[in-house]
Design a protein around this motif. Structure first.
Motif, short mmCIF file in Angstrom:
data_model
loop_
_atom_site.label_atom_id
_atom_site.label_comp_id
_atom_site.label_asym_id
_atom_site.label_seq_id
_atom_site.Cartn_x
_atom_site.Cartn_y
_atom_site.Cartn_z
N GLY A 21 0.81 -1.13 -0.01
CA GLY A 21 0.16 0.09 -0.01
C GLY A 21 0.80 1.34 0.05
O GLY A 21 0.54 1.98 -0.88
N VAL A 22 1.88 1.33 1.10
CA VAL A 22 2.68 2.45 1.03
C VAL A 22 3.35 2.80 -0.31
O VAL A 22 3.61 3.66 -0.75
CB VAL A 22 3.42 2.43 2.34
N GLY A 23 4.17 1.61 -0.67
CA GLY A 23 4.98 1.45 -1.76
C GLY A 23 4.25 1.94 -3.17
O GLY A 23 4.63 2.80 -3.78
N LEU A 24 3.28 1.54 -3.32
CA LEU A 24 2.31 1.91 -4.56
C LEU A 24 1.93 3.09 -4.39
O LEU A 24 1.91 3.78 -5.68
CB LEU A 24 1.30 0.62 -4.87
N LEU A 25 1.43 3.59 -3.54
CA LEU A 25 0.95 5.12 -3.25
C LEU A 25 2.06 6.11 -3.53
O LEU A 25 2.07 6.86 -4.33
CB LEU A 25 0.20 5.16 -2.00
N ALA A 26 3.28 5.79 -2.81
CA ALA A 26 4.51 6.69 -3.17
C ALA A 26 4.83 6.54 -4.59
O ALA A 26 5.07 7.68 -5.02
CB ALA A 26 5.63 6.16 -2.15
N SER A 68 5.15 9.50 -9.61
CA SER A 68 4.78 9.48 -11.12
C SER A 68 3.58 10.45 -11.56
O SER A 68 3.40 10.63 -12.84
CB SER A 68 4.27 8.00 -11.75
N GLY A 69 3.07 11.25 -10.66
CA GLY A 69 2.33 12.28 -10.90
C GLY A 69 0.94 11.89 -10.60
O GLY A 69 0.03 12.80 -10.99
N ALA A 70 0.59 10.84 -10.40
CA ALA A 70 -0.72 10.57 -9.97
C ALA A 70 -1.34 11.28 -8.63
O ALA A 70 -0.77 11.87 -7.97
CB ALA A 70 -1.18 9.04 -9.69
N SER A 71 -2.70 11.41 -8.67
CA SER A 71 -3.32 12.28 -7.81
C SER A 71 -3.78 11.32 -6.78
O SER A 71 -4.45 10.20 -6.69
CB SER A 71 -4.87 12.79 -8.38
N LEU A 72 -3.39 11.98 -5.41
CA LEU A 72 -3.59 10.82 -4.27
C LEU A 72 -5.38 11.32 -3.81
O LEU A 72 -6.08 10.25 -3.48
CB LEU A 72 -3.00 11.46 -2.88
#
Length: 111
Positions: free
Chosen positions: A72-77, A82-86
């Motif tokens: 979870g943390v790795g993929l969100l980071a 890469s510029g995705a919106s949280l």
């Protein structure tokens, strides 16, 4: 925790989301739904064997700190880097937390 255990835990936690982001999408893209099942078996199985079977991840008794948190943390980071919106990811994050809580409750009823 020693410095060596901290480094091996970090590396073990890094390997899982790295392989997920690198391989999972390509496997699904190439082989469809069966590629997702193969990715689950190969990626999750291999990294679980490395982290838990060989002991790369140090755990001091807190069973809830596991590979799911690393993913979870790795993929969100990685997505944020890469510029995705949280903000767009929040419904998925909340659904994952809710699904994990329901799954834990179901398991607790018979384990």
């Amino acid at each position: 925790m020693t410095v060596g255990l901290a480094i091996s835990t970090f590396v073990g936690a890094f390997i899982f989301p790295f392989l997920v982001s690198l391989c999972w999408g390509k496997m699904v893209e190439t082989w469809g739904a069966i590629g997702g099942w193969m990715a689950a078996g190969f990626i999750v199985g291999t990294t679980w064997a490395l982290n838990h079977g060989m002991g790369m991840i140090y755990q001091s008794g807190e069973a809830w700190v596991d590979m799911a948190w690393a993913a979870g943390v790795g993929l969100l980071a990685g997505a944020k880097y890469s510029g995705a919106s949280l903000r767009k990811a929040m419904p998925t994050v909340l659904s994952s937390i809710l699904g994990g809580a329901i799954g834990a409750y179901v398991l607790s009823t018979f384990l």
